[in-house]
Design a protein around this motif. Structure first.
Motif, PDB file in Angstrom:
ATOM      1  N   TRP A 155       0.824  -1.210   0.000  1.00 52.96           N
ATOM      2  CA  TRP A 155       0.000   0.000   0.000  1.00 52.96           C
ATOM      3  C   TRP A 155       0.853   1.253   0.000  1.00 52.96           C
ATOM      4  O   TRP A 155       2.029   1.224   0.340  1.00 52.96           O
ATOM      5  CB  TRP A 155      -0.999  -0.003   1.173  1.00 52.96           C
ATOM      6  N   THR A 210      -7.773   1.684   4.279  1.00 46.89           N
ATOM      7  CA  THR A 210      -8.814   2.311   3.464  1.00 46.89           C
ATOM      8  C   THR A 210      -8.488   3.760   3.124  1.00 46.89           C
ATOM      9  O   THR A 210      -9.077   4.328   2.203  1.00 46.89           O
ATOM     10  CB  THR A 210     -10.186   2.240   4.156  1.00 46.89           C
ATOM     11  N   GLU A 213      -3.729   3.825  -0.983  1.00 47.92           N
ATOM     12  CA  GLU A 213      -3.851   3.065  -2.231  1.00 47.92           C
ATOM     13  C   GLU A 213      -3.338   1.665  -1.934  1.00 47.92           C
ATOM     14  O   GLU A 213      -2.186   1.494  -1.517  1.00 47.92           O
ATOM     15  CB  GLU A 213      -3.025   3.711  -3.338  1.00 47.92           C
ATOM     16  N   VAL A 214      -4.154   0.653  -2.127  1.00 53.18           N
ATOM     17  CA  VAL A 214      -3.812  -0.709  -1.722  1.00 53.18           C
ATOM     18  C   VAL A 214      -3.767  -1.620  -2.945  1.00 53.18           C
ATOM     19  O   VAL A 214      -4.667  -1.571  -3.798  1.00 53.18           O
ATOM     20  CB  VAL A 214      -4.828  -1.253  -0.690  1.00 53.18           C
ATOM     21  N   HIS A 228     -12.129  -1.801  -2.488  1.00 52.53           N
ATOM     22  CA  HIS A 228     -12.863  -1.638  -1.237  1.00 52.53           C
ATOM     23  C   HIS A 228     -12.353  -2.640  -0.202  1.00 52.53           C
ATOM     24  O   HIS A 228     -11.929  -3.746  -0.550  1.00 52.53           O
ATOM     25  CB  HIS A 228     -14.365  -1.885  -1.428  1.00 52.53           C
ATOM     26  N   THR A 234     -11.118   2.524  -1.053  1.00 55.46           N
ATOM     27  CA  THR A 234      -9.737   2.908  -0.766  1.00 55.46           C
ATOM     28  C   THR A 234      -9.362   4.119  -1.621  1.00 55.46           C
ATOM     29  O   THR A 234     -10.147   4.591  -2.451  1.00 55.46           O
ATOM     30  CB  THR A 234      -8.784   1.754  -1.083  1.00 55.46           C
ATOM     31  N   ARG A 235      -8.142   4.620  -1.417  1.00 51.08           N
ATOM     32  CA  ARG A 235      -7.658   5.777  -2.179  1.00 51.08           C
ATOM     33  C   ARG A 235      -7.525   5.420  -3.659  1.00 51.08           C
ATOM     34  O   ARG A 235      -7.087   4.316  -4.007  1.00 51.08           O
ATOM     35  CB  ARG A 235      -6.305   6.225  -1.620  1.00 51.08           C
TER      36      ARG A 235
END
Length: 266
Positions: A155, A210, A213-214, A228, A234-235
């Motif tokens: 992330w 959340t 960015e993942v 999500h 998420t970002r």
């Protein structure tokens, strides 16, 4: 009923020019399988009828002949306490670029063991995914994210600093390793203060993820954006960074065979 002690699956593509089957990070997969198998066999004081080297060399020929697919190297324990190697030749499933995760505590999943070894928990994880209706995101006793049922996590925060979960009681991911090795070599565009450092190994809960960015990374899909977690968006991903790392993975394909012979001797 036979028990799956170790497994190592990987995506295979046929090189459009050479026709040779290729795997991303092939040597890393071979090393992980050999290491995990040695550990499992040592625990049981057992040995298959052939060495891991002999098995891999023969299986690699079959992998090359099969071509595009998602094969799996295996080590099995049979009911009579004998151990044997196996190769599952499987077609390539549909590939996706986005995934949603739903969190669950390890403590809420019965029957798990050898969390750092790929293989023993595969069927249980698949059952949990079915029960949740999404890819499971496993949490430790402190509520920190550990790994997905079939993925590792990477992330990025709002300043572009990357992280991954702490190694230990989780599977050592080949794709995560490829991403981590490339991280310091990112282009300087939009770099955080001090440039691009290595991916930090640290704890993070669902709330922090959340806000980030993942990515869910694995051998089959490469990098998938986590859209999500537990229904929370998420970002939005940085498109240029995502494209750069996907290009890195596209340069990590290694031939299963070299000069007509299987690679991967240890």
């Amino acid at each position: 009923m036979s028990e799956l002690l170790v497994a190592d699956s990987f995506r295979v593509r046929r090189n459009p020019t050479t026709g040779i089957a290729e795997v991303r990070g092939w040597q890393f997969h071979l090393d992980r399988f050999a290491r995990s198998a040695a550990s499992a066999l040592d625990e049981r004081g057992a040995a298959p009828s052939e060495s891991v080297d002999a098995f891999v060399l023969a299986a690699s020929e079959r992998v090359n002949a099969f071509g595009d697919g998602f094969p799996r190297f295996e080590l099995w324990l049979d009911p009579d306490d004998t151990v044997r190697w196996g190769l599952s030749e499987r077609p390539l499933p549909a590939l996706t670029e986005v995934i949603a995760l739903r969190s669950i505590a390890f403590a809420d999943i019965a029957g798990l063991h050898d969390l750092d070894r790929k293989g023993p928990n595969i069927e249980r994880y698949l059952a949990v995914n079915h029960e949740l209706g999404a890819e499971a995101l496993m949490l430790d006793a402190s509520g920190h994210a550990v790994e997905g049922a079939t993925t590792s996590l990477v992330w990025w925060d709002a300043d572009g600093r990357g992280a991954r979960t702490v190694p230990g009681a989780r599977v050592d991911s080949v794709t995560e390793r490829l991403v981590a090795e490339a991280a310091p070599q990112q282009p300087p565009t939009a770099a955080p203060p001090g440039g691009h450092p290595e991916l930090a190994a640290r704890d993070a809960g669902v709330a922090e993820l959340t806000e980030s960015e993942v990515w869910a990374v694995n051998a089959l899909h490469g990098i998938r954006v986590v859209s999500h977690i537990d229904g929370v968006a998420t970002r939005t991903p940085d498109a240029s960074r995502l494209d750069w790392f996907r290009a890195v993975l596209e340069h990590s394909w290694e031939p299963v065979l070299l000069d007509g012979r299987a690679t991967g001797a240890w």
